[in-house]
Design a protein around this motif. Structure first.
Motif, PDB file in Angstrom:
ATOM      1  N   ASP A 113       0.816  -1.218   0.000  1.00 34.33           N
ATOM      2  CA  ASP A 113       0.000   0.000   0.000  1.00 34.33           C
ATOM      3  C   ASP A 113       0.849   1.268   0.000  1.00 34.33           C
ATOM      4  O   ASP A 113       0.580   2.238   0.718  1.00 34.33           O
ATOM      5  N   HIS A 114       1.882   1.273  -0.808  1.00 33.05           N
ATOM      6  CA  HIS A 114       2.778   2.415  -0.891  1.00 33.05           C
ATOM      7  C   HIS A 114       2.499   3.232  -2.150  1.00 33.05           C
ATOM      8  O   HIS A 114       1.754   2.813  -3.032  1.00 33.05           O
ATOM      9  N   ILE A 115       3.108   4.401  -2.217  1.00 33.76           N
ATOM     10  CA  ILE A 115       2.976   5.286  -3.375  1.00 33.76           C
ATOM     11  C   ILE A 115       4.300   5.315  -4.123  1.00 33.76           C
ATOM     12  O   ILE A 115       5.354   5.565  -3.518  1.00 33.76           O
ATOM     13  N   ILE A 116       4.254   5.054  -5.411  1.00 32.99           N
ATOM     14  CA  ILE A 116       5.456   5.054  -6.243  1.00 32.99           C
ATOM     15  C   ILE A 116       5.496   6.350  -7.054  1.00 32.99           C
ATOM     16  O   ILE A 116       4.546   6.684  -7.747  1.00 32.99           O
ATOM     17  N   ILE A 117       6.600   7.066  -6.946  1.00 34.73           N
ATOM     18  CA  ILE A 117       6.818   8.277  -7.735  1.00 34.73           C
ATOM     19  C   ILE A 117       7.898   7.963  -8.762  1.00 34.73           C
ATOM     20  O   ILE A 117       8.999   7.532  -8.409  1.00 34.73           O
ATOM     21  N   VAL A 118       7.585   8.181 -10.032  1.00 34.47           N
ATOM     22  CA  VAL A 118       8.529   7.882 -11.113  1.00 34.47           C
ATOM     23  C   VAL A 118       9.136   9.178 -11.631  1.00 34.47           C
ATOM     24  O   VAL A 118       8.406  10.090 -12.025  1.00 34.47           O
ATOM     25  N   GLY A 119      10.469   9.241 -11.628  1.00 33.63           N
ATOM     26  CA  GLY A 119      11.164  10.405 -12.173  1.00 33.63           C
ATOM     27  C   GLY A 119      11.611  11.381 -11.104  1.00 33.63           C
ATOM     28  O   GLY A 119      10.861  11.678 -10.173  1.00 33.63           O
ATOM     29  N   TRP A 120      12.835  11.871 -11.236  1.00 35.17           N
ATOM     30  CA  TRP A 120      13.358  12.852 -10.284  1.00 35.17           C
ATOM     31  C   TRP A 120      13.583  14.176 -11.005  1.00 35.17           C
ATOM     32  O   TRP A 120      14.417  14.289 -11.898  1.00 35.17           O
ATOM     33  N   ASN A 121      12.806  15.163 -10.643  1.00 31.50           N
ATOM     34  CA  ASN A 121      12.929  16.510 -11.182  1.00 31.50           C
ATOM     35  C   ASN A 121      12.404  17.477 -10.132  1.00 31.50           C
ATOM     36  O   ASN A 121      12.069  17.067  -9.012  1.00 31.50           O
ATOM     37  N   GLU A 122      12.339  18.739 -10.476  1.00 31.11           N
ATOM     38  CA  GLU A 122      11.914  19.730  -9.493  1.00 31.11           C
ATOM     39  C   GLU A 122      10.483  19.489  -9.036  1.00 31.11           C
ATOM     40  O   GLU A 122      10.138  19.679  -7.871  1.00 31.11           O
ATOM     41  N   ARG A 123       9.616  19.047  -9.956  1.00 30.53           N
ATOM     42  CA  ARG A 123       8.220  18.788  -9.605  1.00 30.53           C
ATOM     43  C   ARG A 123       8.108  17.603  -8.651  1.00 30.53           C
ATOM     44  O   ARG A 123       7.398  17.658  -7.639  1.00 30.53           O
ATOM     45  N   SER A 124       8.808  16.522  -8.984  1.00 33.05           N
ATOM     46  CA  SER A 124       8.739  15.343  -8.118  1.00 33.05           C
ATOM     47  C   SER A 124       9.410  15.594  -6.774  1.00 33.05           C
ATOM     48  O   SER A 124       8.991  15.058  -5.755  1.00 33.05           O
ATOM     49  N   ARG A 125      10.464  16.421  -6.782  1.00 30.64           N
ATOM     50  CA  ARG A 125      11.125  16.763  -5.511  1.00 30.64           C
ATOM     51  C   ARG A 125      10.135  17.444  -4.569  1.00 30.64           C
ATOM     52  O   ARG A 125      10.004  17.059  -3.404  1.00 30.64           O
ATOM     53  N   LEU A 140       6.689   5.962   0.726  1.00 30.79           N
ATOM     54  CA  LEU A 140       6.950   6.467  -0.620  1.00 30.79           C
ATOM     55  C   LEU A 140       8.158   5.774  -1.228  1.00 30.79           C
ATOM     56  O   LEU A 140       9.159   5.534  -0.551  1.00 30.79           O
ATOM     57  N   VAL A 141       8.049   5.466  -2.517  1.00 30.32           N
ATOM     58  CA  VAL A 141       9.136   4.828  -3.256  1.00 30.32           C
ATOM     59  C   VAL A 141       9.411   5.660  -4.505  1.00 30.32           C
ATOM     60  O   VAL A 141       8.490   5.952  -5.278  1.00 30.32           O
ATOM     61  N   LEU A 142      10.662   6.055  -4.682  1.00 30.08           N
ATOM     62  CA  LEU A 142      11.066   6.823  -5.856  1.00 30.08           C
ATOM     63  C   LEU A 142      11.777   5.915  -6.847  1.00 30.08           C
ATOM     64  O   LEU A 142      12.659   5.151  -6.473  1.00 30.08           O
ATOM     65  N   ILE A 143      11.396   6.022  -8.127  1.00 30.58           N
ATOM     66  CA  ILE A 143      12.080   5.294  -9.202  1.00 30.58           C
ATOM     67  C   ILE A 143      12.721   6.310 -10.134  1.00 30.58           C
ATOM     68  O   ILE A 143      12.061   7.242 -10.600  1.00 30.58           O
ATOM     69  N   ASP A 144      14.004   6.129 -10.403  1.00 30.42           N
ATOM     70  CA  ASP A 144      14.697   7.003 -11.343  1.00 30.42           C
ATOM     71  C   ASP A 144      15.951   6.284 -11.833  1.00 30.42           C
ATOM     72  O   ASP A 144      16.565   5.520 -11.084  1.00 30.42           O
ATOM     73  N   HIS A 145      16.328   6.533 -13.094  1.00 29.16           N
ATOM     74  CA  HIS A 145      17.504   5.860 -13.651  1.00 29.16           C
ATOM     75  C   HIS A 145      18.746   6.739 -13.664  1.00 29.16           C
ATOM     76  O   HIS A 145      19.852   6.253 -13.882  1.00 29.16           O
ATOM     77  N   SER A 146      18.578   8.043 -13.427  1.00 33.51           N
ATOM     78  CA  SER A 146      19.712   8.962 -13.535  1.00 33.51           C
ATOM     79  C   SER A 146      20.437   9.192 -12.215  1.00 33.51           C
ATOM     80  O   SER A 146      21.629   9.523 -12.203  1.00 33.51           O
TER      81      SER A 146
END
Length: 261
Positions: A113-125, A140-146
């Motif tokens: 029951d977690h929330i996944i955020i995809v992408g790291w940028n100013e908006r996601s930050r 919260l779980v963050l996914i990013d490749h960079s």
């Protein structure tokens, strides 16, 4: 024998060392029983003494009297000290290694029951910081490749390093048990390419979890229908929101009419 030896080599190092220690303790128990039957009337008594000696506890309830068993006791003390030192170093290394994997985004997320955020940028930050402050009940779980490391490590954010349109990345984020997925547009790409990546990520997430709510950021109106076809439940047009805010700002500072008056 060679097959048994190869199987032994495939065992984890800690198990191999434990087997060697057990064999040494059993051998010591047999030798102590053989050399001093009065002091060690049973093999169990010898094993008990060997374990206590190797553990450097030294209760003193059983003490060898012959030189042979006393030399054996010296050997067990050094062996026990070395083994304890190895165990301490091994567990400390395992803790540091696990912490580094968590920091570098290589550890699988296992809660539900977690929330996944995809992408790291100013908006996601900004989104992540707001969610961490206001929705403490959700993980919260963050996914990013960079990113090379967890950007909000101190805040307890779980980071998964990888591309969001690859199955394994979303599996590592435990997409099957997730409550919601927010896919933001890649700011390093053109609007068209960013939307294509977002749609591909939506397809992958929907294929792995039919029930999860998917919010997708789409930059071009042309791709809105495709994002919905891919399985997005909600479409976020951040470019439109930004335009509206800019127009409001201009109107508040410089009221304009059609005649320019």
């Amino acid at each position: 024998m060679r097959g048994i030896y190869h199987k032994y080599l495939r065992l984890p190092m800690l198990i191999r060392v434990g087997l060697i220690l057990f064999i040494i303790l059993i051998t010591s128990a047999l030798l102590a029983h053989f050399y001093e039957r009065k002091t060690f009337p049973t093999i169990f008594e010898g094993f008990y003494w060997a374990v206590i000696t190797a553990g450097t506890v030294g209760f003193g309830d059983i003490a060898p009297k012959t030189h042979a068993v006393r030399i054996l006791a010296i050997f067990l003390v050094f062996l026990g000290g070395a083994f304890l030192a190895y165990l301490t170093a091994h567990f400390a290394s395992a803790v540091v290694k696990n912490e580094n994997r968590f920091f570098e985004g290589k550890n699988m997320y296992k809660n539900e029951d977690h929330i996944i955020i995809v992408g790291w940028n100013e908006r996601s930050r900004n989104t992540l910081k707001s969610l961490l402050n206001e929705m403490t009940a959700y993980h919260l779980v963050l996914i990013d490749h960079s990113l090379k490391e967890n950007p909000l490590y101190q805040n307890g954010l779980h980071y998964i390093q990888g591309k969001p349109y690859e199955d394994q990345t979303l599996i590592n984020a435990n997409i099957e048990k997730a409550k919601l997925v927010l896919i933001t547009a890649d700011s390093n790409l053109t609007e068209q390419d960013a939307d294509m990546n977002t749609i591909l990520s939506v397809l992958t997430a929907r294929g792995l979890n039919e029930n999860v709510l998917i919010h997708a950021e789409i930059l071009t109106k042309e791709q809105t229908i495709n994002a919905k076809r891919a399985g997005a439940d909600f479409i976020i047009h951040t470019s439109n929101l930004a335009s509206i805010e800019m127009v409001k700002h201009l109107k508040s500072k410089y009221p304009l009419t059609k005649n320019g008056g």
